[in-house]
Design a protein around this motif. Structure first.
Motif, PDB file in Angstrom:
ATOM      1  N   VAL A  20       0.845  -1.203   0.000  1.00 36.66           N
ATOM      2  CA  VAL A  20       0.000   0.000   0.000  1.00 36.66           C
ATOM      3  C   VAL A  20       0.877   1.249   0.000  1.00 36.66           C
ATOM      4  N   GLU A  21       1.887   1.239   0.826  1.00 34.58           N
ATOM      5  CA  GLU A  21       2.809   2.379   0.900  1.00 34.58           C
ATOM      6  C   GLU A  21       3.464   2.650  -0.462  1.00 34.58           C
ATOM      7  N   TYR A  22       3.932   1.603  -1.119  1.00 35.82           N
ATOM      8  CA  TYR A  22       4.576   1.769  -2.422  1.00 35.82           C
ATOM      9  C   TYR A  22       3.582   2.189  -3.498  1.00 35.82           C
ATOM     10  N   ALA A  23       2.361   1.703  -3.429  1.00 35.97           N
ATOM     11  CA  ALA A  23       1.340   2.116  -4.395  1.00 35.97           C
ATOM     12  C   ALA A  23       1.111   3.618  -4.284  1.00 35.97           C
ATOM     13  N   GLY A  24       1.020   4.112  -3.057  1.00 39.50           N
ATOM     14  CA  GLY A  24       0.830   5.541  -2.854  1.00 39.50           C
ATOM     15  C   GLY A  24       2.031   6.363  -3.267  1.00 39.50           C
ATOM     16  N   ARG A  25       3.215   5.804  -3.090  1.00 37.59           N
ATOM     17  CA  ARG A  25       4.440   6.534  -3.409  1.00 37.59           C
ATOM     18  C   ARG A  25       4.718   6.585  -4.913  1.00 37.59           C
ATOM     19  N   PHE A  26       4.441   5.495  -5.641  1.00 32.21           N
ATOM     20  CA  PHE A  26       4.888   5.405  -7.023  1.00 32.21           C
ATOM     21  C   PHE A  26       3.790   5.389  -8.083  1.00 32.21           C
ATOM     22  N   LEU A  27       2.542   5.202  -7.672  1.00 29.41           N
ATOM     23  CA  LEU A  27       1.457   5.104  -8.647  1.00 29.41           C
ATOM     24  C   LEU A  27       0.416   6.193  -8.409  1.00 29.41           C
ATOM     25  N   ALA A  28      -0.215   6.592  -9.475  1.00 27.56           N
ATOM     26  CA  ALA A  28      -1.325   7.540  -9.373  1.00 27.56           C
ATOM     27  C   ALA A  28      -2.537   6.904 -10.049  1.00 27.56           C
ATOM     28  N   ALA A  29      -3.679   7.014  -9.394  1.00 28.79           N
ATOM     29  CA  ALA A  29      -4.914   6.454  -9.955  1.00 28.79           C
ATOM     30  C   ALA A  29      -6.081   7.321  -9.516  1.00 28.79           C
ATOM     31  N   ASP A  30      -7.084   7.405 -10.373  1.00 29.23           N
ATOM     32  CA  ASP A  30      -8.296   8.118  -9.995  1.00 29.23           C
ATOM     33  C   ASP A  30      -8.979   7.424  -8.822  1.00 29.23           C
ATOM     34  N   ARG A  31      -8.973   6.081  -8.837  1.00 31.02           N
ATOM     35  CA  ARG A  31      -9.570   5.279  -7.769  1.00 31.02           C
ATOM     36  C   ARG A  31      -8.650   4.121  -7.423  1.00 31.02           C
ATOM     37  N   LEU A  83      -4.934   2.973   5.463  1.00 31.76           N
ATOM     38  CA  LEU A  83      -3.530   3.130   5.063  1.00 31.76           C
ATOM     39  C   LEU A  83      -3.415   3.697   3.652  1.00 31.76           C
ATOM     40  N   ALA A  84      -4.287   3.253   2.754  1.00 33.58           N
ATOM     41  CA  ALA A  84      -4.257   3.754   1.376  1.00 33.58           C
ATOM     42  C   ALA A  84      -4.594   5.243   1.336  1.00 33.58           C
ATOM     43  N   LYS A  85      -5.554   5.657   2.130  1.00 31.34           N
ATOM     44  CA  LYS A  85      -5.897   7.083   2.182  1.00 31.34           C
ATOM     45  C   LYS A  85      -4.744   7.891   2.762  1.00 31.34           C
ATOM     46  N   LEU A  86      -4.096   7.351   3.792  1.00 29.11           N
ATOM     47  CA  LEU A  86      -2.918   8.019   4.355  1.00 29.11           C
ATOM     48  C   LEU A  86      -1.783   8.120   3.333  1.00 29.11           C
ATOM     49  N   ALA A  87      -1.731   7.157   2.400  1.00 27.36           N
ATOM     50  CA  ALA A  87      -0.706   7.164   1.345  1.00 27.36           C
ATOM     51  C   ALA A  87      -1.095   8.075   0.184  1.00 27.36           C
TER      52      ALA A  87
END
Length: 161
Positions: A20-31, A83-87
């Motif tokens: 989750v942390e890496y998804a937030g750090r390296f990826l961008a998505a509308d949802r 966690l995803a929202k925090l990321a």
């Protein structure tokens, strides 16, 4: 440019938190859909006892009482969404009851939602353990037809002499 929709497989493990942390750090998505796959307790008990058919044991709750595994999956999923929202992700919750395997449930939801990418943490098993026990993440990678971001576990620091 962000993708429209990412799916994050989340089971509450440290490796899933890292994903989750890496998804937030390296990826961008509308949802970002945070998915927790679960298996009903009766099916788990039957599988673990080696029964060929699913038989509901006497100790299992009736249909009016929520399955403990489902309640646990919802709690785990809520943590993943938080966690995803925090990321920094626009996260929403989703759980899926698995009728076959966890990886199959993940792939089916990815197909149903037509996600652009799946994010999952790996166990990082090596050697004979990796050969005997393939991970859910490995199976998702092998069986889906979408991009997958697999995040390996963090390294444990070596103790200082």
């Amino acid at each position: 440019m962000p993708c429209d929709l990412m799916l994050i497989a989340y089971d509450g493990s440290e490796n899933a938190r890292r994903a989750v942390e890496y998804a937030g750090r390296f990826l961008a998505a509308d949802r970002a859909v945070v998915l927790t796959a679960w298996e009903p307790m009766a099916r788990q008990a039957a599988r673990l006892s080696g029964l060929s058919g699913v038989v509901q044991p006497e100790w299992m709750p009736d249909d009016e009482i929520e399955d403990i595994a489902f309640a646990d999956a919802k709690n785990i999923n809520s943590e993943g969404v938080r966690l995803a929202k925090l990321a920094g992700l626009n996260a929403e919750a989703r759980t899926v009851e698995c009728t076959t395997t966890i990886w199959n449930g993940i792939v089916e939801v990815a197909d149903e939602l037509d996600v652009d990418i799946i994010v999952a943490g790996t166990r990082g098993a090596t050697g004979i353990r990796a050969l005997l026990h393939s991970s859910v993440a490995d199976a998702v990678l092998k069986h889906c037809h979408r991009p997958v971001l697999l995040v390996p576990p963090g390294r444990t620091p070596e103790p200082k002499p």
